[in-house]
Design a protein around this motif. Structure first.
Motif, mmCIF file in Angstrom:
data_model
loop_
_atom_site.group_PDB
_atom_site.id
_atom_site.type_symbol
_atom_site.label_atom_id
_atom_site.label_comp_id
_atom_site.label_asym_id
_atom_site.label_seq_id
_atom_site.Cartn_x
_atom_site.Cartn_y
_atom_site.Cartn_z
ATOM 1 N N ILE A 233 0.548 32.053 -28.428
ATOM 2 C CA ILE A 233 1.129 30.715 -28.596
ATOM 3 C C ILE A 233 2.651 30.814 -28.544
ATOM 4 O O ILE A 233 3.255 31.652 -29.228
ATOM 5 C CB ILE A 233 0.656 30.087 -29.922
ATOM 6 C CG1 ILE A 233 -0.870 29.865 -29.857
ATOM 7 C CG2 ILE A 233 1.390 28.789 -30.210
ATOM 8 C CD1 ILE A 233 -1.465 29.311 -31.125
ATOM 9 N N ASP A 234 3.268 29.972 -27.736
ATOM 10 C CA ASP A 234 4.712 30.067 -27.540
ATOM 11 C C ASP A 234 5.497 29.540 -28.742
ATOM 12 O O ASP A 234 4.954 28.869 -29.625
ATOM 13 C CB ASP A 234 5.127 29.326 -26.272
ATOM 14 C CG ASP A 234 4.798 27.834 -26.316
ATOM 15 O OD1 ASP A 234 4.335 27.343 -27.373
ATOM 16 O OD2 ASP A 234 4.992 27.145 -25.290
ATOM 17 N N HIS A 235 6.767 29.885 -28.773
ATOM 18 C CA HIS A 235 7.688 29.439 -29.832
ATOM 19 C C HIS A 235 7.096 29.736 -31.224
ATOM 20 O O HIS A 235 7.130 28.894 -32.126
ATOM 21 C CB HIS A 235 7.985 27.942 -29.697
ATOM 22 C CG HIS A 235 8.504 27.545 -28.356
ATOM 23 N ND1 HIS A 235 9.715 27.993 -27.849
ATOM 24 C CD2 HIS A 235 7.959 26.761 -27.379
ATOM 25 C CE1 HIS A 235 9.910 27.480 -26.646
ATOM 26 N NE2 HIS A 235 8.861 26.742 -26.325
ATOM 27 N N ALA A 236 6.567 30.942 -31.363
ATOM 28 C CA ALA A 236 5.865 31.303 -32.594
ATOM 29 C C ALA A 236 6.752 31.196 -33.832
ATOM 30 O O ALA A 236 6.304 30.734 -34.886
ATOM 31 C CB ALA A 236 5.298 32.723 -32.473
ATOM 32 N N ALA A 237 8.004 31.617 -33.730
ATOM 33 C CA ALA A 237 8.892 31.592 -34.892
ATOM 34 C C ALA A 237 9.140 30.160 -35.359
ATOM 35 O O ALA A 237 9.103 29.865 -36.562
ATOM 36 C CB ALA A 237 10.213 32.283 -34.566
ATOM 37 N N GLU A 238 9.408 29.276 -34.401
ATOM 38 C CA GLU A 238 9.666 27.879 -34.766
ATOM 39 C C GLU A 238 8.422 27.246 -35.393
ATOM 40 O O GLU A 238 8.509 26.522 -36.392
ATOM 41 C CB GLU A 238 10.070 27.080 -33.521
ATOM 42 C CG GLU A 238 11.371 27.544 -32.885
ATOM 43 C CD GLU A 238 11.632 26.828 -31.567
ATOM 44 O OE1 GLU A 238 11.083 25.712 -31.390
ATOM 45 O OE2 GLU A 238 12.355 27.381 -30.715
ATOM 46 N N ARG A 239 7.277 27.516 -34.778
ATOM 47 C CA ARG A 239 6.033 26.945 -35.300
ATOM 48 C C ARG A 239 5.730 27.499 -36.696
ATOM 49 O O ARG A 239 5.301 26.752 -37.586
ATOM 50 C CB ARG A 239 4.889 27.240 -34.350
ATOM 51 C CG ARG A 239 5.010 26.579 -32.980
ATOM 52 C CD ARG A 239 3.833 26.954 -32.089
ATOM 53 N NE ARG A 239 4.035 26.592 -30.696
ATOM 54 C CZ ARG A 239 3.732 25.408 -30.171
ATOM 55 N NH1 ARG A 239 3.203 24.470 -30.941
ATOM 56 N NH2 ARG A 239 3.938 25.167 -28.890
ATOM 57 N N LYS A 323 0.187 19.495 -35.994
ATOM 58 C CA LYS A 323 -0.517 20.097 -34.865
ATOM 59 C C LYS A 323 -0.411 21.625 -34.904
ATOM 60 O O LYS A 323 -1.382 22.351 -34.647
ATOM 61 C CB LYS A 323 0.038 19.536 -33.550
ATOM 62 C CG LYS A 323 -0.268 18.050 -33.364
ATOM 63 C CD LYS A 323 0.575 17.393 -32.288
ATOM 64 C CE LYS A 323 0.160 17.808 -30.898
ATOM 65 N NZ LYS A 323 0.804 16.951 -29.855
ATOM 66 N N ASP A 324 0.775 22.122 -35.258
ATOM 67 C CA ASP A 324 0.957 23.568 -35.402
ATOM 68 C C ASP A 324 0.093 24.103 -36.543
ATOM 69 O O ASP A 324 -0.533 25.165 -36.425
ATOM 70 C CB ASP A 324 2.430 23.896 -35.681
ATOM 71 C CG ASP A 324 3.333 23.608 -34.494
ATOM 72 O OD1 ASP A 324 2.830 23.568 -33.359
ATOM 73 O OD2 ASP A 324 4.546 23.415 -34.720
ATOM 74 N N TRP A 325 0.091 23.372 -37.647
ATOM 75 C CA TRP A 325 -0.685 23.778 -38.837
ATOM 76 C C TRP A 325 -2.174 23.824 -38.505
ATOM 77 O O TRP A 325 -2.874 24.780 -38.894
ATOM 78 C CB TRP A 325 -0.391 22.775 -39.954
ATOM 79 C CG TRP A 325 -1.187 22.934 -41.202
ATOM 80 C CD1 TRP A 325 -0.905 23.752 -42.270
ATOM 81 C CD2 TRP A 325 -2.387 22.237 -41.547
ATOM 82 N NE1 TRP A 325 -1.870 23.602 -43.250
ATOM 83 C CE2 TRP A 325 -2.788 22.677 -42.826
ATOM 84 C CE3 TRP A 325 -3.169 21.275 -40.905
ATOM 85 C CZ2 TRP A 325 -3.927 22.188 -43.462
ATOM 86 C CZ3 TRP A 325 -4.307 20.795 -41.533
ATOM 87 C CH2 TRP A 325 -4.669 21.258 -42.797
ATOM 88 N N LEU A 326 -2.669 22.850 -37.792
ATOM 89 C CA LEU A 326 -4.083 22.823 -37.408
ATOM 90 C C LEU A 326 -4.433 24.012 -36.519
ATOM 91 O O LEU A 326 -5.465 24.674 -36.706
ATOM 92 C CB LEU A 326 -4.403 21.519 -36.678
ATOM 93 C CG LEU A 326 -4.561 20.271 -37.541
ATOM 94 C CD1 LEU A 326 -4.449 19.009 -36.686
ATOM 95 C CD2 LEU A 326 -5.889 20.291 -38.287
ATOM 96 N N ALA A 327 -3.583 24.295 -35.554
ATOM 97 C CA ALA A 327 -3.846 25.406 -34.640
ATOM 98 C C ALA A 327 -3.856 26.735 -35.382
ATOM 99 O O ALA A 327 -4.751 27.578 -35.170
ATOM 100 C CB ALA A 327 -2.795 25.425 -33.534
ATOM 101 N N PHE A 328 -2.874 26.924 -36.238
ATOM 102 C CA PHE A 328 -2.819 28.184 -37.000
ATOM 103 C C PHE A 328 -4.071 28.391 -37.833
ATOM 104 O O PHE A 328 -4.683 29.468 -37.824
ATOM 105 C CB PHE A 328 -1.580 28.196 -37.906
ATOM 106 C CG PHE A 328 -1.634 29.267 -38.963
ATOM 107 C CD1 PHE A 328 -1.508 30.607 -38.626
ATOM 108 C CD2 PHE A 328 -1.849 28.934 -40.300
ATOM 109 C CE1 PHE A 328 -1.586 31.607 -39.601
ATOM 110 C CE2 PHE A 328 -1.929 29.917 -41.277
ATOM 111 C CZ PHE A 328 -1.798 31.258 -40.929
ATOM 112 N N HIS A 329 -4.491 27.360 -38.553
ATOM 113 C CA HIS A 329 -5.643 27.536 -39.441
ATOM 114 C C HIS A 329 -6.958 27.676 -38.679
ATOM 115 O O HIS A 329 -7.884 28.325 -39.163
ATOM 116 C CB HIS A 329 -5.698 26.403 -40.461
ATOM 117 C CG HIS A 329 -4.745 26.603 -41.591
ATOM 118 N ND1 HIS A 329 -4.827 27.672 -42.454
ATOM 119 C CD2 HIS A 329 -3.660 25.884 -41.980
ATOM 120 C CE1 HIS A 329 -3.843 27.607 -43.336
ATOM 121 N NE2 HIS A 329 -3.112 26.538 -43.059
ATOM 122 N N GLN A 330 -7.035 27.086 -37.504
ATOM 123 C CA GLN A 330 -8.237 27.278 -36.701
ATOM 124 C C GLN A 330 -8.373 28.755 -36.312
ATOM 125 O O GLN A 330 -9.471 29.329 -36.351
ATOM 126 C CB GLN A 330 -8.179 26.412 -35.449
ATOM 127 C CG GLN A 330 -9.490 26.372 -34.665
ATOM 128 C CD GLN A 330 -10.595 25.625 -35.407
ATOM 129 O OE1 GLN A 330 -10.322 24.665 -36.132
ATOM 130 N NE2 GLN A 330 -11.836 26.066 -35.243
#
Length: 694
Positions: A233-239, A323-330
């Motif tokens: 996933i791109d821009h990992a640090a920002e996300r 949206k970032d939070w949902l992706a991470f937890h999935q």
């Protein structure tokens, strides 16, 4: 939530392996203690150079403590681990046989074999990469506004608050779901809405000023970034920065652990319209429709104090953060069925950083744990058919009846309790529903499609099936015989709203139960477990429920004041135990378990004495019956934990570490007589300082 609504002996199957606990959970590596003779207790584990009155735990377990090594793939070990290892060995034998055979399509045996094959095929999992999760990630990326976000949050609602089997014992969805009778609605089964949304155990991990908690926060923030990078996933640090900031706000929205444990603050029932009025910020119509609860009009708002704050965050926080939070937890919640790099990163944080475990468990053993989580009853049915004889069930049932009777006699004998309170207490005792070994009815998995080639889909589908099974109970009469544990779990449970007890087959084996062993051993070991669970109906939380499972005050003011005073004394007693110079046991947090230990051990002792029918117990290997009874109890709490795991336990768990639970004996007069404990001994308590709750 289950840990609150269902008071467990230990904590979670994972903790099981990590505890010598009330979970809780012993020896050199895989098996904990050597073979026992008919005496039951392990003489070689003892250190008889220690005076029982100075350190009873080391007297009973001292040599075991000196010689035991915590396995590299565990954060702790203990007596519970011995039983866990035995069940794991048996389950491995069952599964090994199943996977070699052909089974009718749609049968439970086929589901078990398919699940195991897919989970074990790490080459296929690695080759698939992130493809299995792409549809879910695309679903999150497509969210265009807060209305769509509300719908996705609702679609993700799961019965995942499951400390008995879950990898974590917290929910990573924004809200958790639990289905049972409402706290204050006898006979009405409701969906409970719970606070969630965190990737670390609880709010204090995000908010505490403790230096060690601050270190864990930094490690977690780094882990989020690492996981996103490994997932491509791109821009990992920002996300990662956005995700961590959002979770910190979610943690601030949570009610405290103390409030969460307070049933009086958790009994609110909200109508469907109450969510719109009291918790604006979420499109609740879209949320509940997506969750499959669109027609439901009444809910148990267990965390009523946090629901409005969490809903407000949905409205106030940037859509991209969600949206970032949902992706991470999935990804995070299914790391075990995604590429190896993700799985290893997940373990590095949750296993090593959080719990101090240096080595991850082998894949085949993890597959067995995953089967317990997703096909637990299917495995359990095969397990008890092979390893739990009817004779063992009959003997434990008889012991349970004896200990319930002993508890009832103790209630009748109380001279401080008013007749009205005593009548209600006895009604609870007499109406307990007891399950031994396994449930009368096994769960159906007929709607669970298990793919032999897609481990990720199997987990996601399993979560949906478990949720559907629970939601199907809504609006129906409560089933007091429902089990909340798999038969093969090494644990036991009290279910306050059902006024029921479950004693799975997994715990009904050494070192807790041996049908061929001395009665003093069995009553001190599994008898104390049985007494413990009975007593949970009358601990500081259980005492708030009546015989129907409804939360109702059935106490006179004076009686409850006396009961509370004893609880305060017990909390103070446990506050004095300090595993580390800077950290002591939280007597208030562990009070319910400690009350159950004291009352349960007393009832088990009474039942043991009654079983002798006036005869004197034989002296075996120089030990009297009473001595063997108390040693057996202490040996069931043999415990070794890594420092990080011990600190986590103290910070988050309602169960005191096992080595301190063994000291429950200090409150029973019979222990002093059995070991000639006198004033001046380190563990001596004057008679008026010994806590007698029931």
């Amino acid at each position: 939530m289950l840990k609150r609504m269902a008071t467990v002996l230990v904590t979670s199957a994972t903790v099981l392996g990590g505890l010598s606990v009330c979970q809780a959970s012993v020896a050199g590596t895989a098996s904990a203690m050597p073979e026992k003779a008919d005496i039951g207790i392990d003489i070689s584990a003892m250190d008889k150079s220690v005076q029982p009155g100075n350190d009873f735990y080391r007297y009973a377990n001292g040599n075991w403590m000196k010689t035991t090594k915590i396995p590299d793939d565990r954060s702790s070990t203990g007596s519970f681990m011995e039983a866990f290892n035995a069940t794991e060995k048996h389950r491995a034998e069952l599964i090994a046989k199943l996977v070699k055979e052909k089974h009718p399509a749609g049968s439970n045996d086929a589901r078990i074999a398919n699940f195991y094959h897919a989970y074990m095929d790490t080459a296929a999992i690695n080759a698939a990469g992130m493809k299995p999760v792409q549809a879910d990630l695309a679903r999150y990326a497509a969210i265009k506004d807060k209305d769509q976000l509300s719908s996705v949050l609702g679609a993700n609602l799961r019965v995942d608050v499951d400390p008995l089997n879950a990898t974590h014992f917290w929910t990573e969805n924004l809200f958790g779901l639990f289905v049972t009778q409402g706290l204050a609605t006898p006979g009405e089964v409701l969906p409970y809405v719970l606070q969630g949304g965190l990737g670390m155990p609880e709010r204090e991990y995000y908010l505490s000023d403790d230096p060690k908690m601050q270190e864990l926060r930094k490690a977690y923030r780094a882990y989020i970034e690492t996981l996103l990078k490994k997932a491509g996933i791109d821009h990992a640090a920002e996300r990662a920065e956005r995700i961590f900031a959002l979770e910190t706000k979610i943690a601030k929205a949570h009610v405290s652990r103390a409030d969460s444990e307070d049933f009086a603050k958790s009994s609110a029932v909200w109508s469907r319209s109450d969510f719109d009025k009291k918790a604006p910020g979420i499109d609740w119509q879209a949320f509940f429709k997506a969750a499959g609860l669109g027609q439901q009009q009444r809910f148990a708002a267990y965390h009523a104090g946090s629901i409005p704050a969490l809903a407000a965050l949905v409205a106030s926080e940037p859509l991209q953060s969600w949206k970032d939070w949902l992706a991470f937890h999935q990804i995070n919640s299914h790391a075990d069925v995604l590429p190896e790099a993700i799985d290893k990163a997940h373990f590095a944080f949750y296993g090593t950083t959080l719990s101090g475990t240096p080595k991850q468990r082998s894949r085949d053993k993890r597959a067995l744990s995953a089967l317990d989580r997703y096909l637990g009853d299917a495995v359990g049915e095969a397990y008890v058919a092979e390893y739990f004889p009817a004779s063992a069930k009959a003997k434990v049932k008889a012991m349970t009846t004896q200990i319930i009777d002993a508890f009832g006699r103790r209630v009748k004998a109380l001279d401080w309790m008013a007749p009205s309170t005593k009548k209600e207490a006895l009604a609870k005792v007499n109406s307990l529903v007891v399950g031994v070994g396994y449930p009368d009815t096994w769960r159906s998995y007929s709607n669970y499609h298990v793919d032999p080639d897609n481990a990720y889909a199997n987990e996601v589908n399993g979560e949906k099936v478990k949720t559907a099974q629970q939601m199907a109970k809504i609006g129906k009469p409560q089933d007091k015989g429902e089990w909340w544990m798999n038969a093969q779990i090494v644990n036991a449970v009290n279910l306050p709203v059902q006024n029921a007890l479950n004693f799975p087959a997994g715990i009904l084996q050494p070192p807790f139960f041996d049908p061929n062993a001395d009665d003093a051993y069995n009553y001190g070991a599994v008898g104390a477990v049985i007494g413990h669970e009975i007593s949970h109906s009358f601990d500081n939380n259980g005492a708030a429920f009546d015989s129907t499972g409804a939360m109702r005050n059935w106490w006179t003011k004076a009686d409850f004041a006396r009961f509370a005073k004893q609880g305060e004394a017990l909390a103070k007693q446990f506050d004095s135990y300090k595993p580390f110079p800077d950290l002591h046991i939280n007597g208030k947090l562990t009070l319910g378990e400690n009350i159950a230990d004291v009352a349960g051990l007393a009832a088990a002792y009474d039942a043991y004495k009654a079983s002798l029918h006036g005869k004197k117990a034989p002296v075996i290997d120089g030990l009297t019956g009473d001595q063997r009874f108390f040693i057996a109890f202490a040996q069931t709490w043999a415990t070794k934990m890594r420092d990080k795991a011990l600190r986590q336990r103290i910070a988050t768990d309602g169960h005191a570490p096992g080595m301190y639970r063994a000291l429950t004996v200090r409150n029973l007069d019979a222990w002093y007589k059995a070991f000639n404990v006198k004033p001046g001994d380190a563990l001596y308590l004057a008679p008026d300082q010994r806590v007698k709750v029931w």
